[in-house]
Design an enzyme around this catalytic site. Structure first.
Site, PDB file in Angstrom:
ATOM      1  CB  THR A 127      -5.365  -5.829  -3.767  1.00 30.34           C
ATOM      2  OG1 THR A 127      -4.550  -6.218  -4.809  1.00 30.34           O
ATOM      3  CG2 THR A 127      -4.914  -4.699  -2.954  1.00 30.34           C
TER       4      THR A 127
ATOM      5  CE  LYS B 157     -16.228   5.818 -11.243  1.00 30.94           C
ATOM      6  NZ  LYS B 157     -16.916   6.944 -10.430  1.00 30.94           N
TER       7      LYS B 157
ATOM      8  CB  ILE C 167       0.182  -5.491  -2.550  1.00 32.76           C
ATOM      9  CG1 ILE C 167      -1.187  -4.691  -2.785  1.00 32.76           C
ATOM     10  CG2 ILE C 167       1.309  -5.098  -3.318  1.00 32.76           C
ATOM     11  CD1 ILE C 167      -0.834  -3.219  -2.255  1.00 32.76           C
TER      12      ILE C 167
ATOM     13  CE  LYS D 100     -14.236 -14.650   0.794  1.00 36.70           C
ATOM     14  NZ  LYS D 100     -14.080 -15.975   0.795  1.00 36.70           N
ATOM     15  CB  THR D 101     -11.471  -9.434  -3.564  1.00 39.41           C
ATOM     16  OG1 THR D 101     -11.898  -9.070  -4.875  1.00 39.41           O
ATOM     17  CG2 THR D 101     -11.019 -10.945  -3.562  1.00 39.41           C
TER      18      THR D 101
ATOM     19  N   GLY E 279      -9.167  -0.104  -3.803  1.00 42.51           N
ATOM     20  CA  GLY E 279      -8.053   0.005  -2.677  1.00 42.51           C
ATOM     21  C   GLY E 279      -7.753   1.328  -1.735  1.00 42.51           C
ATOM     22  CD  GLU E 280      -4.806   3.960  -3.051  1.00 45.23           C
ATOM     23  OE1 GLU E 280      -4.588   4.404  -1.822  1.00 45.23           O
ATOM     24  OE2 GLU E 280      -4.063   3.190  -3.835  1.00 45.23           O
TER      25      GLU E 280
ATOM     26  CD  GLN F 288      -8.015  -4.453  -0.911  1.00 43.51           C
ATOM     27  OE1 GLN F 288      -7.314  -3.386  -1.218  1.00 43.51           O
ATOM     28  NE2 GLN F 288      -7.569  -5.720  -0.544  1.00 43.51           N
TER      29      GLN F 288
ATOM     30  CG  PHE G  85      -2.238  -0.872   0.851  1.00 46.82           C
ATOM     31  CD1 PHE G  85      -3.244  -0.380   0.056  1.00 46.82           C
ATOM     32  CD2 PHE G  85      -2.469  -2.270   1.517  1.00 46.82           C
ATOM     33  CE1 PHE G  85      -4.342  -1.108  -0.461  1.00 46.82           C
ATOM     34  CE2 PHE G  85      -3.307  -2.833   1.182  1.00 46.82           C
ATOM     35  CZ  PHE G  85      -4.370  -2.499   0.098  1.00 46.82           C
TER      36      PHE G  85
END
Length: 766
Positions: free
Chosen positions: A487, A721, A485, A653-654, A724-725, A658, A260
């Site tokens: 994700t 899109k 990583i 799910k992922t 993660g962030e 995240q 990250f």
């Protein structure tokens, strides 16, 4: 909405259970390897004749090395060599050779290059031995003589030295020009907020510590297993620093134990491991200690000021956002901190100011949602404060100033379902039951508060290549030099390919984490799905056309006159859409065509001419409940509801995982993570996990994540899109706002530790 609820409640598919559809919850294809220990990380790859390196760190913050005494270390049995700036192998001297693909403006750090020390913890030597234990013991025997120079590590004492940085970092947007006249509008408005914010240093502490295993082949080729967010960035860096042909270096990162941002740039253990391998002509492994994990970059200390002005009905008249952050003596590290204040709320007068101050510390580094984690926090706490000054519900204030176009640029959004996020999150949370006044709810000895905030992050897309190979046995292998990583990249890319080719997930393999694979961008900024995912979709489309061409050439082919629009790939077969009984297995097409494999390659380039006409963003609405024990100053976050608008969700799910991870990190930012610097020595003093606090299980309670329906074909061909962030953005602000609702005490700085809660102010600023 019904489809979303059904998807959330649907049973989770396990990899290898047949056909798969994007948008459904699917377990990670790499999950079994990770939980059984089969997945090997950077420091776990074996090599014959492997030597071990341990880094010796500088105890001072600034000066010149006058002598290094290595004789005691060299006398330890098993020690092979002690590398310093005096005996290291040849490296290139130009700064540009050390610039990786994400380097900011300035001169990058060059490990063991000369006698100069510019920060505490800087590597000054590498002890190499036959065993790790011998190297670690010998490293403690290396003695350093330094001519110390005065250092300065205090941001607040150097604000007069702040300057505007050069906008040369990839992805950095300088603050836009002022819109309207913010100062005049502020002066004339009847309701005003003028608030200062402080955000302290945060440090990356992933489970996997930074490590590099350099395996030297007999012909001199280096195969490097590195903890990095881009195998190709590390390969680029090593080739340029040491003047090696790219054919002489392969970097692999098949598994990365958290990053990250910390792995965006090559860290110094990579340089030192390669130095030792070249010098000794043997394989070498270097692993940083947990204490050294605090020595290669951090989220920068930042001071902010936000001024908001509004009419009495809540209409915003002026927004002013200023930030001053730290950078290093050698580079201009920059973040997009203030720009967010020109993206969320409609306003005719908006002004920005962003500057940096050079301190005697290592260059800061990106950390999850860099810039936004600080900048949106300040904006959203100020918005909450304004809502109380107006006597208005915080959510209603945001809806009152909802922007249908990007306020500063006057561009339409590529998509924006933030209003749906507000509605979904508020309903799930029960926001309509919230009393307006602070200190209105209490349970037992704890005051209860409800707060909310908006989140925003860029929806980015870069360029990437992908290859796809369909084998005669029906197995599909798709490849790109992407990074996972944690994700879910392995899983999502395999899902995209499996759906496109109509194959069960167990028949699809996605290869990543190897610098020899087709080019992929650095894994960062929540851009992998939009970028690599689009490349995977593109190469599968090319493969579909090739398969159809082969099917058309078969004797008496029912597909002889079929066009792509007439066919579909389902159940491992090519079939006619209007006549689903007419189908040919893909294996039969290849076998009857006399080919053992079909391969296609694809270059995905963003449609910049189209994309530049729009502002491309992901959004969120975060609702938080806290309970505050006033006698102890302890804050508990007992409930979080986060509604996300991030385009089409590829794997429910992922994606949910995240966002949950981002929320946990947001709680950590708000209440736990705090670095202490002893400015006398210019040193972080709590450089361990016993004193640098992060949340544990008891700190995390109910977290509820939901996704608004959104499909953005401007950002990516997939409609996706990135998530993660966005999960972390706004969380700390919502917690701060909830603390105010519980106690009536406004805390504007992070972390909001018990001493600040008890004092009812941010008196512990650095």
């Amino acid at each position: 909405m019904t489809d979303l609820i059904e998807a959330l409640n649907a049973p989770v598919a396990d990899p290898g259970t047949g056909p798969v559809r994007t948008g459904t919850p699917v377990s990670r294809v790499d999950g079994r390897a990770k939980v059984t220990g089969q997945a090997k990380y950077a420091a776990e790859h074996p090599a014959p004749d492997l030597a071990y390196g341990v880094v010796v760190s500088s105890p001072v913050a600034k000066g010149r090395i006058t002598a290094i005494h290595t004789e005691d270390a060299l006398a330890v049995p098993g020690v092979v060599q002690v590398l310093t700036h005096l005996n290291r192998p040849k490296v290139r001297g130009f700064d540009i050779a050390y610039k990786d693909m994400t380097a900011p403006a300035g001169a990058p750090f060059r490990p063991l290059y000369d006698d100069a020390i510019f920060y505490s913890g800087q590597p000054v030597a590498l002890v190499v031995a036959e065993t790790f234990e011998a190297a670690r013991y010998a490293a403690a025997l290396v003695r350093l003589e330094v001519a110390q120079e005065p250092h300065d590590t205090k941001l607040s004492a150097n604000l007069d030295k702040a300057y505007k940085p050069k906008p040369l970092k990839a992805g950095f947007e300088p603050p836009p020009d002022e819109k309207g006249d913010a100062d005049k509008a502020f002066a004339q408005a009847p309701v005003k907020i003028d608030a200062e914010f402080y955000s302290g240093v945060e440090h990356h502490n992933p489970m996997e510590m930074f490590a590099s295993t350099v395996i030297r082949e007999p012909d001199g080729h280096l195969t490097i297993y590195d903890k990095t967010q881009s195998s190709q960035n590390s390969r680029w860096y090593v080739s340029h620093v040491f003047g090696l042909s790219k054919n002489k270096v392969t970097v692999r990162n098949p598994y990365v134990g958290g990053a990250f941002g910390s792995g965006l740039r090559p860290q110094y253990q990579l340089t030192l491991a390669v130095m030792a391998a070249l010098h000794l002509k043997r394989s070498v492994r270097v692993v940083l200690t947990r204490q050294q994990m605090f020595s290669f970059g951090h989220r920068p200390e930042t001071l902010q000021r936000v001024k908001l002005a509004a009419e009495r009905d809540g209409t915003l008249r002026s927004i002013y956002h200023q930030a001053i952050a730290e950078t290093s003596p050698i580079e201009d590290y920059v973040e997009v901190v203030v720009n967010w204040s020109g993206l969320l709320y409609a306003c005719d007068n908006i002004k920005f100011d962003y500057k940096v101050v050079k301190l005697d510390q290592y260059t800061p580094i990106d950390m999850r949602a860099p810039g936004a984690a600080h900048g949106v926090h300040a904006l959203e706490v100020a918005m909450d404060e304004l809502s109380y000054a107006l006597g208005m519900d915080p959510l209603q204030l945001r809806l009152k100033n909802y922007a249908d176009k990007a306020p500063v640029e006057d561009k339409p959004y590529s998509s924006k379902e933030l209003r749906a996020c507000y509605e979904l999150g508020a309903k799930r949370f029960g926001w309509d039951k919230r009393p307006l006044n602070p200190r209105a709810m209490k349970e037992g000895t704890e005051l209860v508060g409800w707060g909310m905030a908006t989140g925003v992050w860029d929806a980015m897309q870069m360029f990437a290549r992908a290859s796809a190979v369909l084998h005669a046995d029906g197995k599909l292998v798709v490849s790109s030099a992407a990074t996972d990583i944690g994700t879910g990249t392995y899983t999502v890319m395999a899902m995209i390919a499996a759906e496109a080719m109509g194959l069960p997930l167990e028949d699809v393999t996605f290869q990543l984490g190897d610098s020899t694979l087709p080019v992929a961008p650095i894994e960062g900024g929540s851009s992998h799905v939009t970028t690599v995912g689009s490349a995977v979709a593109g190469v599968c489309e090319k493969l579909q056309k090739t398969i159809l061409k082969h099917a058309q050439k078969l004797n008496d082919s029912p597909f002889a006159k079929a066009k792509m629009r007439d066919v579909e790939f389902v159940g491992g077969a090519l079939r006619l859409k209007k006549q689903p009984e007419v189908a040919l297995p893909l294996t039969a097409i290849l076998n009857d065509s006399g080919v053992v494999r079909l391969e296609e390659k694809y270059l995905m380039l963003p449609n910049m001419l189209k994309q530049r006409k729009f502002r491309r963003l992901a959004h969120s609405a975060v609702f938080v409940e806290v309970r505050v024990d006033e006698e102890l100053g302890v804050v508990r976050v007992t409930r979080v509801v986060s509604a996300i608008a991030a385009g089409r969700i590829m794997n429910l799910k992922t994606a949910t995982s995240q966002v949950v991870g981002g929320i946990v990190w947001g709680i950590s930012q708000a209440l736990h993570e705090e670095s202490y610097t002893d400015h006398r020595f210019g040193r972080f003093v709590n450089h361990n996990l016993s004193e640098y606090h992060v949340p544990v299980n008891a700190d995390i309670h109910a977290i509820d994540v939901m996704f608004a329906q959104e499909d953005d074909r401007i950002v990516s061909r997939l409609g996706a899109k990135g998530v993660g962030e966005i999960g972390i953005v706004g969380v700390a602000a919502a917690i701060s706002n909830a603390i105010y609702h519980a106690t009536g005490r406004r805390l504007r700085s992070t972390p909001m530790t018990p001493d600040k809660v008890l004092a009812g102010s941010d008196s512990s600023k650095a």
